[in-house]
Structures are given as structure tokens and as C-alpha cells.
Enzyme design. Structure first.
Site, PDB file in Angstrom:
ATOM      1  N   THR A 434       0.872  -1.170   0.000  1.00 52.48           N
ATOM      2  CA  THR A 434       0.000   0.000   0.000  1.00 52.48           C
ATOM      3  C   THR A 434       0.909   1.220   0.000  1.00 52.48           C
ATOM      4  O   THR A 434       1.687   1.412   0.943  1.00 52.48           O
ATOM      5  CB  THR A 434      -0.878   0.017   1.260  1.00 52.48           C
ATOM      6  OG1 THR A 434      -1.556  -1.237   1.333  1.00 52.48           O
ATOM      7  CG2 THR A 434      -1.885   1.152   1.203  1.00 52.48           C
ATOM      8  N   LYS A 509      -7.731   1.490  -3.020  1.00 54.66           N
ATOM      9  CA  LYS A 509      -7.320   0.986  -1.700  1.00 54.66           C
ATOM     10  C   LYS A 509      -7.444   2.081  -0.636  1.00 54.66           C
ATOM     11  O   LYS A 509      -7.993   1.857   0.449  1.00 54.66           O
ATOM     12  CB  LYS A 509      -5.863   0.505  -1.796  1.00 54.66           C
ATOM     13  CG  LYS A 509      -5.171   0.232  -0.482  1.00 54.66           C
ATOM     14  CD  LYS A 509      -5.587  -1.085   0.120  1.00 54.66           C
ATOM     15  CE  LYS A 509      -4.952  -1.276   1.488  1.00 54.66           C
ATOM     16  NZ  LYS A 509      -5.460  -2.436   2.182  1.00 54.66           N
ATOM     17  N   LYS A 584      -1.066   4.819   8.562  1.00 51.64           N
ATOM     18  CA  LYS A 584      -0.354   5.004   7.287  1.00 51.64           C
ATOM     19  C   LYS A 584      -1.359   5.182   6.141  1.00 51.64           C
ATOM     20  O   LYS A 584      -1.250   6.106   5.328  1.00 51.64           O
ATOM     21  CB  LYS A 584       0.528   3.772   7.032  1.00 51.64           C
ATOM     22  CG  LYS A 584       1.084   3.692   5.634  1.00 51.64           C
ATOM     23  CD  LYS A 584       1.744   2.340   5.367  1.00 51.64           C
ATOM     24  CE  LYS A 584       1.900   2.108   3.889  1.00 51.64           C
ATOM     25  NZ  LYS A 584       2.408   0.796   3.553  1.00 51.64           N
TER      26      LYS A 584
END
Ligand code: NAD
Length: 637
Positions: A434, A509, A584
């Protein structure tokens, strides 16, 4: 992918070559995309026919993109070319054997690789600008992509003539030689395509007209007489003995081309005429030549003279008068174990960079499925069934697909810069980490520039999903890149969604995880409020999980211990999905929101809450659902 447009319009599978500035020259990526599309449409009831056309008025497709072949071949790497041709020929066979009606509309130049895409279809339409040719002998190759079959079937000795001289055919000549079926003036093509998209195949016959006279018909007597010999030498001798303008012009054309390639072309056409010629026999024979073309033939010299140095002065291996028959035999000998078999590779060579919590089980699943996996991780860790490499460069050497599963975008960028120069052309770089959208796009661009396929494919499903092989992949990249990686997604996961071009996977995502972060916080604060209101947690779950407040955070990952399905809450909030990873992802979403000026107040609040939780409230190392005990302990201020 910008170079090709693939879509379903009406009842037609539509493929439009879209590289008009490069005369729609066929790249590896485009060929892979066409193959993936026709594979998908074969059993799709929504697609009744396939129509292939091209943008621009200068060319349908002026050939294969041979610059990469030259670059790899001059370095002594013949494997790339062999794979390129084997994959392209498999596509040619699939097009020729397609079980649904297929139509091509070929304006301007259609040459070499373009013939392979356009001239094996069920109905091939040409117009006034059409110029079809098999010019391969001019660069030291034989007429390939199944073109040798069409030449072998052409009437009289037209096949030998067109294959060796590389003569161009207008509409009438192309129909005579069997490269096309119908002439329809180009201004009528848009209406015809619209009719085809509505399933009206007879519209072709209604629109077909008689083309202007061609140039071949009046020459047929001379062509049949001069090209009737057994070998190229026979043809050259007859032409030299003939005192005619036709003979002089034809000899001039033959003098330009590779004698070895022309000698083999004549031999191949003769062999194919024995028995019933079919596309697979033709392609298998062609591959014998192309397999050896770089190492033993005139191919690299032919490209050098025509395209690289452009001196038009190739130094062929043999003279036109001095081609030994053994040289022809040697180029066309069977290839034994390397015979073209039309099979798609099932076992892939995979490099896996980053074998942490997620990467290790993903790599192990690929190895268990029978793939040849080599791994590298700076921490020295490895995974079951995976061969360890000493460096990332060593791991990616010769790999068909390289997968990265790394902590962040900065590390991804540095690993990509390190490995891309060592990857084989046509290989795919699949990043499952990611990372920020910008890094994903930058890496994809760098990879594409190096002749690689690139996919950003972040996952959802956590370590549990990685171990069980049930991840969901959100993917960005060209259709060809996605198609190449898809069989691997099927092993590592249960679902892969192709979201769009490079960066689209990361965009999906971070949007998904922004929702997850926000709903987890909402779920946790609602539980804490319910506690203070004296509501039983189980009752709260029973109501919300079946009412409008339900979400994945409540129903599948309930943050309250002992309630709902087993989750990290039942294991002292050990991750699972760590709070710092959620932080994050929320930061990535806010970074992206800032870049595109999107208003995301809930995402912003969630990022601030997780930041405080991870950095100053003991949340580091806890699961992201540990927000519940955090809220439990707090009052309103
Ligand atoms: P991890 O820290 O366990 O694994 C990362 C691995 O990369 C480590 O083993 C590290 O040694 C290795 N590494 C770092 N720099 C390297 C380099 N230059 N070359 C080679 N290896 C290097 O992290 P993870 O949990 O496996 O997550 C990996 C990625 O997946 C992250 O981007 C994360 O956001 C994402 N992700 C994680 C989860 C999850 O639940 N863990 C879920 C979805 C997505």
C-alpha cells in the site's frame, strides 16, 4: 492502455489499435491485450462477433514493434525475441480459429504483424487507401504471423512473388491474393461498424463493391512462369534470362532483400502447399526460422540497415546467386523440444521482494501452486518453498513476474529503480504494497518506459487473507499487464478488480481504507456510548449488525471482545491489522485528497485520532480496533 482500445459495443467485442503516430505498430503489450480480450469474449454471450479496426488514416498496422527485438538481440539475448514470436503466433492462431464471426477493417498500411492481426479474420475489409504487404524478407525475416499460409494459398505463383519481392497490394490485389475479402469505400466504414455493433453481419455484403482494377492480374502469366522453380536460385535464373521490364523490376526488388530469408520463404510456401495447409502448420514452420533468425539469420543486420542506421545497405550473409541449399535446410530444421506448441506458459518464474508478514505467506502460496518463486528481503527472512536470492537484482533476473510487498512508497521507489534495469522486457512488475498514488504512478511509468508491464495491486484481507489465499486485489495498469498477473491473483486471493490505469488500484485501496478507518472509529465510539447508556454489548451487536448501522467493522471485525465473530478483540487486540498501518493508510488518503483538492473531513478526523492513538496513547503495536478500549477510558474532553 492508450495504445489500444478494447470494449464491448452493442453485441460486438471491439478492438481499436490506437497508436496512429507509430502507424499502429503492434507492441508486445498490444498483442497480449488482444489475446486476453478474445479469450474473455470466446464464451461471453454478450459478445456475438469481434470487430478490429484502427485509428488514423495512414495505417491499420504497419508491422510489429521491432526496436525492442533489436535491442535485446544485439545484447545476445535471443530469449525475448523467441518468446515475443511464440506469443504473437499463438495470438495469430487464435484469431484464425476464432469460433465467433470476426471482421477487420484495414485502411492504409497493413504489413507483417498487422497482417497477423487483420488478415486471418472471417471477413477482411479493405478500402481505397489499403496497402497490404509481407515485407519481412527486407529485414531478413520470412513472411510470418501466418502470412506464409495466405501466400501458399494464393493462386498460381503469386505467393512466391509477393513473399520474396514484398510487393504491396491495393484492394483488388489483396482480394485476388487472399489477404482480403471485400472492398468497401472508407467513408462507409463508420456506418458499417455501427451496423456490425448491432449484429448486422449481412451489412458487409450489402455494402461491398467492386474495387478499381489491381496491378497483379495482368502480370499473372509472367509471375507464374518466372516463379515456378523449386528454389530461389531457379527463380533468379529465369528472371535473369528474361528480357522484360517485369523481369528487370522484379530482380531489382529481389536484390534488396535477404537471400537467405527469400530462399526460406520459397521453400516454406512449397512445403505448405503439400497436403492441406493450415495455420498451425504454417506458424510452426515460420517459428523454426524466427527462432534462429537473430542468432543465425540476417534479422539483426536487416533491422540495423533499415531502422537503426537507416543506411539501406545491409550486408546479407549470402549473395542472391550464391545461396547454398543447406543454409535454407538449416534454418527450417525441426526445433525438437523448442517446437512451437501454442501453449500459454503455466509455470511462471516469479521474484518476490519483501517477505514480511504479508509477503511471506503470499509467496509461499505461489510456490505451493507450482510456480518457481525466488525471494529477497533485506531482513534475510524467507518463505516456505521459496528460493532465497542474495540480492534483489539476482532475484528478478529472468523472472516473468516480479511482485513487491514493501513498507511504503519511498522504499518501493528505491527497490524499483534497483530492479527495473535487471528485469527482462515484457516481464511484469506487480506492486502489492500500500503506497501513495504518486509513487505507484511513477514506478509504473518507469517500468513501462523500460518495456515492462506494470500493475499496482494493493490488497485487502490482512495476514489472515494472505495466509488463506483469500485476499482482494485492487489493480491499476494496462489490460495486458492485468491479464498477465491475473492468474497469480487467483492463487493469492479470491478476487481481483481491474480498477483502471496505473495508480487506480492504490486510489481504490486508500478510499476503501478511509471508509474502514472512519467506520471503525464510529463503531468503537458507538460501543463506548452504548456502554455508558447501560446497553448490553451483545444486544447492541444483534441490533446494529442487522440494521442500518452495520458495516464490515461491526459485522466481520467486531471491536468488542466476546461479541460477533472471532476478531483481534478476542486476542487482547494483537494485530490483525495494526493501528500504525491504518494510520499510514489514512495519511495516504489525506495526502491524495490534498493533491486533488478533495474535501474529506471524516478521513481527516480519523487520521488525527489514529495519529494520537499510535503516537501518544499507547496504540502502537495494537490492532486498529483497539480504539474501543481507548474510547471506553475517556469522557467528553
Ligand atoms: P512487513 O513490515 O511485515 O513487511 C515488509 C518487508 O519488507 C519486511 O520484511 C522488510 O524487511 C522488507 N523490506 C524493507 N525494505 C526492503 C528492501 N529495500 N528490499 C527488500 N525487502 C525490504 O509489512 P507487511 O505487513 O507485510 O505489509 C507490507 C505491505 O502490505 C505494506 O505496504 C502494508 O501497508 C500492506 N498491507 C498490510 C496489511 C497487513 O494486515 N499487514 C494489509 C494490507 C496491506
Amino acid at each position: 492502455m492508450p495504445d489500444i482500445s478494447i470494449r464491448i459495443q452493442g453485441v460486438a467485442g471491439r478492438i481499436t489499435l490506437n497508436r496512429p503516430k507509430a502507424l499502429n505498430a503492434l507492441t508486445y503489450d498490444m498483442a497480449t491485450a488482444i489475446e486476453a480480450a478474445i479469450d474473455a469474449w470466446r464464451d461471453d454471450p454478450a459478445v456475438q462477433l469481434v470487430v478490429i479496426d484502427a485509428e488514423g488514416d495512414r495505417a491499420f498496422c504497419a508491422g510489429g514493434d521491432i526496436a525492442d527485438l533489436y535491442a535485446s538481440g544485439t545484447k545476445g539475448d535471443f530469449a525475448y525475441g523467441r518468446k515475443f514470436w511464440a506469443d504473437e503466433y499463438r495470438l495469430n492462431a487464435k484469431l484464425a480459429e476464432y469460433p465467433k464471426p470476426t471482421v477487420s477493417l484495414m485502411q492504409g498500411f497493413t504489413m507483417g504483424g498487422g497482417v497477423g492481426v487483420g488478415c486471418h479474420l472471417g471477413t477482411r475489409i479493405v478500402g481505397d487507401s489499403s496497402q497490404i504487404a509481407m515485407p519481412e524478407c527486407g529485414i531478413g525475416l520470412v513472411p510470418d504471423v501466418g502470412g506464409s499460409l495466405i501466400l501458399a494459398r494464393a493462386p498460381g505463383r503469386l505467393g512466391e512473388y509477393l513473399g520474396t519481392t514484398a510487393g504491396r497490394m491495393g484492394a483488388a490485389d489483396a482480394i485476388l491474393a487472399g489477404f482480403a475479402d471485400a472492398y468497401i469505400p472508407e467513408p462507409e466504414w463508420p456506418a458499417l461498424i455501427a451496423a456490425l455493433e448491432s449484429g448486422d453481419l449481412p451489412a458487409i455484403e450489402k455494402a461491398a463493391q467492386t474495387p478499381a482494377d489491381g496491378t497483379l492480374e495482368p502480370l499473372r502469366g509472367q509471375i507464374d512462369a518466372m516463379f515456378a522453380g523449386e528454389t530461389l536460385g531457379d527463380i533468379v535464373n529465369l528472371l535473369k534470362a528474361e528480357d522484360s521490364e517485369f523481369a528487370a523490376r522484379t530482380l531489382k526488388a529481389l536484390n534488396r532483400n535477404s537471400p537467405l530469408a527469400m530462399g526460406c520463404a520459397v521453400e516454406m510456401i512449397h512445403r505448405l502447399r503439400q497436403g492441406t495447409p493450415d495455420i498451425r502448420r504454417a506458424l510452426e514452420l515460420e517459428y523454426r526460422f524466427t527462432y534462429r533468425a537473430m542468432e543465425k539469420g540476417d534479422f539483426l543486420e536487416g533491422i540495423r540497415a533499415a531502422i537503426i542506421d537507416k543506411d539501406r545497405n545491409p550486408q546479407w550473409k549470402h549473395g542472391l546467386d550464391a545461396l547454398p541449399s543447406v543454409a535454407v535446410s538449416q534454418m527450417l530444421l525441426p526445433l525438437g523440444a523448442d517446437t512451437l506448441n501454442f501453449e500459454e506458459e503455466t509455470t511462471m518464474q516469479i521474484a518476490f521482494i519483501g517477505l514480511g508478514n504479508m509477503g511471506a505467506p503470499m509467496a509461499a502460496n505461489l510456490a505451493t501452486a507450482g510456480h518457481d518463486v525466488t525471494g529477497f528481503d533485506t531482513a534475510g527472512v524467507t518463505a516456505e518453498g521459496v528460493t532465497s536470492a542474495a540480492t534483489a537484482e539476482e532475484a528478478v533476473k529472468g523472472a516473468d513476474v516480479v511482485i513487491t510487498m514493501l513498507p511504503n512508497g519511498q522504499i518501493l521507489r528505491s527497490v524499483a529503480a534497483q530492479i527495473i534495469p535487471h528485469m527482462d522486457k515484457g516481464a511484469a512488475l506487480v506492486d502489492c504494497s500500500t503506497v501513495d498514488v504518486e509513487s505507484a504512478r511513477a514506478v509504473a511509468e518507469q517500468a513501462t518506459r523500460a518495456g515492462l508491464l506494470a500493475v499496482d495491486a494493493p490488497v485487502s484481507g490482512g495476514v489472515g487473507g494472505a495466509t488463506a489465499g483469500t485476499l482482494t486485489f485492487m489493480c491499476g495498469g494496462s489490460p495486458a499487464a492485468f491479464a498477465k498477473a491475473e492468474p497469480l491473483f487467483d492463487i493469492m486471493g479470491q478476487k481481483a478488480v481491474h480498477c483502471g490505469d496505473a495508480g487506480a488500484g492504490q486510489s481504490a485501496k486508500i478510499c476503501n481504507n478511509m471508509i474502514l478507518g472512519v467506520t471503525m472509529i464510529a463503531t468503537c465510539e458507538a460501543f463506548a456510548l452504548a456502554d455508558k447508556l447501560g446497553l448490553d454489548r451483545q444486544k447492541m451487536f444483534d441490533v446494529v449488525s442487522t440494521s442500518s448501522g452495520y458495516s464490515w467493522s461491526m459485522n466481520a471485525y467486531c471491536p468488542a471482545p466476546g461479541v460477533g465473530p472471532t476478531s483481534p478483540a478476542d486476542n487482547d487486540y494483537k494485530p490483525g491489522f495494526a493501528a500504525e498501518l491504518m494510520l499510514k493508510d489514512l495519511r495516504l488518503s489525506q495526502q491524495a485528497a490534498e493533491a486533488v483538492d478533495a474535501d474529506t473531513p471524516m478521513g481527516q478526523a480519523a487520521a488525527a485520532l489514529y495519529e494520537a492513538f499510535v503516537e501518544s496513547e499507547g496504540g502502537k503495536g495494537m490492532d486498529f480496533s483497539a480504539m474501543l478500549p481507548r474510547f471506553e477510558k475517556r469522557g467528553r474532553d
